[in-house]
Design a protein around this motif. Structure first.
Motif, PDB file in Angstrom:
ATOM      1  N   PHE A  15       0.822  -1.217   0.000  1.00  0.00           N
ATOM      2  CA  PHE A  15       0.000   0.000   0.000  1.00  0.00           C
ATOM      3  C   PHE A  15       0.856   1.268   0.000  1.00  0.00           C
ATOM      4  CE2 PHE A  15      -2.888  -3.227   1.727  1.00  0.00           C
ATOM      5  CZ  PHE A  15      -3.936  -3.088   0.827  1.00  0.00           C
ATOM      6  N   TYR A  18       1.789   1.718  -3.580  1.00  0.00           N
ATOM      7  CA  TYR A  18       0.598   2.141  -4.337  1.00  0.00           C
ATOM      8  C   TYR A  18       0.316   3.626  -4.137  1.00  0.00           C
ATOM      9  CZ  TYR A  18      -4.417   2.599  -5.357  1.00  0.00           C
ATOM     10  OH  TYR A  18      -5.644   3.019  -5.830  1.00  0.00           O
ATOM     11  N   THR A  19       0.343   4.085  -2.904  1.00  0.00           N
ATOM     12  CA  THR A  19       0.048   5.495  -2.636  1.00  0.00           C
ATOM     13  C   THR A  19       1.165   6.411  -3.143  1.00  0.00           C
ATOM     14  OG1 THR A  19       0.968   5.227  -0.403  1.00  0.00           O
ATOM     15  CG2 THR A  19      -1.418   5.024  -0.645  1.00  0.00           C
ATOM     16  N   LYS A  24      -5.042   6.125  -5.161  1.00  0.00           N
ATOM     17  CA  LYS A  24      -5.951   6.640  -4.135  1.00  0.00           C
ATOM     18  C   LYS A  24      -6.582   5.481  -3.377  1.00  0.00           C
ATOM     19  CE  LYS A  24      -7.020  10.837  -6.764  1.00  0.00           C
ATOM     20  NZ  LYS A  24      -8.085  11.676  -7.365  1.00  0.00           N
ATOM     21  N   MET A  25      -6.560   5.600  -2.048  1.00  0.00           N
ATOM     22  CA  MET A  25      -7.050   4.519  -1.191  1.00  0.00           C
ATOM     23  C   MET A  25      -8.567   4.511  -1.049  1.00  0.00           C
ATOM     24  SD  MET A  25      -4.539   2.625  -0.145  1.00  0.00           S
ATOM     25  CE  MET A  25      -5.332   1.786   1.226  1.00  0.00           C
ATOM     26  N   ILE A  28     -10.346   1.644  -2.846  1.00  0.00           N
ATOM     27  CA  ILE A  28     -10.089   0.349  -2.198  1.00  0.00           C
ATOM     28  C   ILE A  28     -10.853   0.248  -0.888  1.00  0.00           C
ATOM     29  CG2 ILE A  28      -8.303  -1.074  -1.110  1.00  0.00           C
ATOM     30  CD1 ILE A  28      -6.336  -0.038  -3.158  1.00  0.00           C
ATOM     31  N   LEU A  29     -10.797   1.296  -0.087  1.00  0.00           N
ATOM     32  CA  LEU A  29     -11.468   1.261   1.217  1.00  0.00           C
ATOM     33  C   LEU A  29     -12.982   1.162   1.071  1.00  0.00           C
ATOM     34  CD1 LEU A  29      -9.344   3.943   3.124  1.00  0.00           C
ATOM     35  CD2 LEU A  29      -9.248   1.445   3.355  1.00  0.00           C
TER      36      LEU A  29
END
Length: 290
Positions: A15, A18-19, A24-25, A28-29
């Motif tokens: 992660f 990825y960030t 953008k999380m 996913i969240l």
């Protein structure tokens, strides 16, 4: 400790990378609870379908070993060799007295000096059954050795159930991730009239399913299965030491030689030095628990 560090690294590297790359999380969240429910929930259901209840319970219990490591340590190997030394010495010097120790090990004064080994039914049974067989005056020690080997093979096979069950789950997780992704695409196709930015978010959420299946399989469940296999094989070495010492005894070697055979066959990480074992045996001869 290594297991905890590994988990932290997996999350941080995946992660974090990825960030840092601009991902953008929020997508996913947003999708995570639903995808996790589909994938991991289905994996647990398949696990329960494919394994008997005792294997499922055994696997849940064994997961803690990933963080704790093997049950046995170098001290336990030293204690085992001292225990076998005492029992073999009694068998050679006063065979009649041996019976009270191998017939009721839970009340035995010798076994009681080594409570951790005494509490392990597999180790106690292997020791007592083998010494009981030896007292029957087998003409061929290889007969007893063959019986011990079959016992050890059966025990190892049983102890590997947890690893096999978890590896099967790991193998199925990527496919369940695809199932979740397909369902996400089906949901997206039902909203094909939506603006491109909304469709993009929905497709991104669907792809979270594929990501999550692969991530769980190769980041956690698969490594857990591999670790459990390593631990089971390491713990198995403790029982093979019993075989080595007692088989040497069947061949009528001196008691000290039998114990030395066990020491030399111990895994390197657990093997006590010659001086360390000799000191422990000296204390045993003097009636002091090492």
């Amino acid at each position: 400790m290594g297991g905890v560090i590994g988990i932290v690294l997996v999350f941080a590297m995946v992660f974090g990378g990825y960030t840092l790359a601009g991902g953008k999380m929020d997508i996913i969240l947003h999708a995570l609870p639903y995808e996790l429910m589909i994938i991991f929930g289905a994996a647990i259901g398949a696990f329960l379908i494919g394994n008997p209840g005792d294997v499922a319970k055994h696997t849940l219990k064994d997961v803690g070993k990933v963080f704790k490591g093997p049950k046995w340590s170098s001290k336990d190997v030293r204690d085992l060799l001292c225990l076998l030394f005492e029992l073999l010495r009694v068998a050679r010097q006063a065979p009649v007295e041996l019976e009270e120790h191998i017939e009721d090990p839970q009340s035995s004064a010798i076994f009681s000096r080594y409570p951790k080994i005494q509490a392990d039914a597999a180790a106690v049974d292997l020791i007592c059954d083998t010494m009981r067989s030896a007292s029957m005056n087998y003409d061929d020690p290889h007969q007893v050795e063959e019986v011990i080997e079959k016992q050890l093979e059966s025990k190892l096979h049983h102890s590997l159930h947890s690893s096999h069950a978890m590896q099967t789950m790991a193998d199925g997780l990527p496919a369940l991730g695809i199932v979740a992704a397909v369902l996400g695409v089906v949901k997206t196709m039902a909203s094909i009239d939506k603006p491109p930015e909304i469709l993009g978010q929905m497709i991104g959420g669907a792809l979270v399913g594929t990501f999550l299946g692969v991530f769980l399989a190769y980041g956690f469940v698969g490594p857990f299965a591999a670790k459990l296999k390593q631990i089971a094989e390491a713990e198995h070495q403790f029982y093979t030491l019993i075989r080595e010492v007692l088989v040497a005894n069947l061949h009528k070697h001196a008691v000290d030689i039998c114990v030395e055979v066990g020491r030399q066959n111990a895994p390197r990480d657990w093997r006590p030095s010659f001086a360390e074992l000799e000191e422990a045996l000296s204390q045993t001869r003097a009636g002091v628990t090492p």
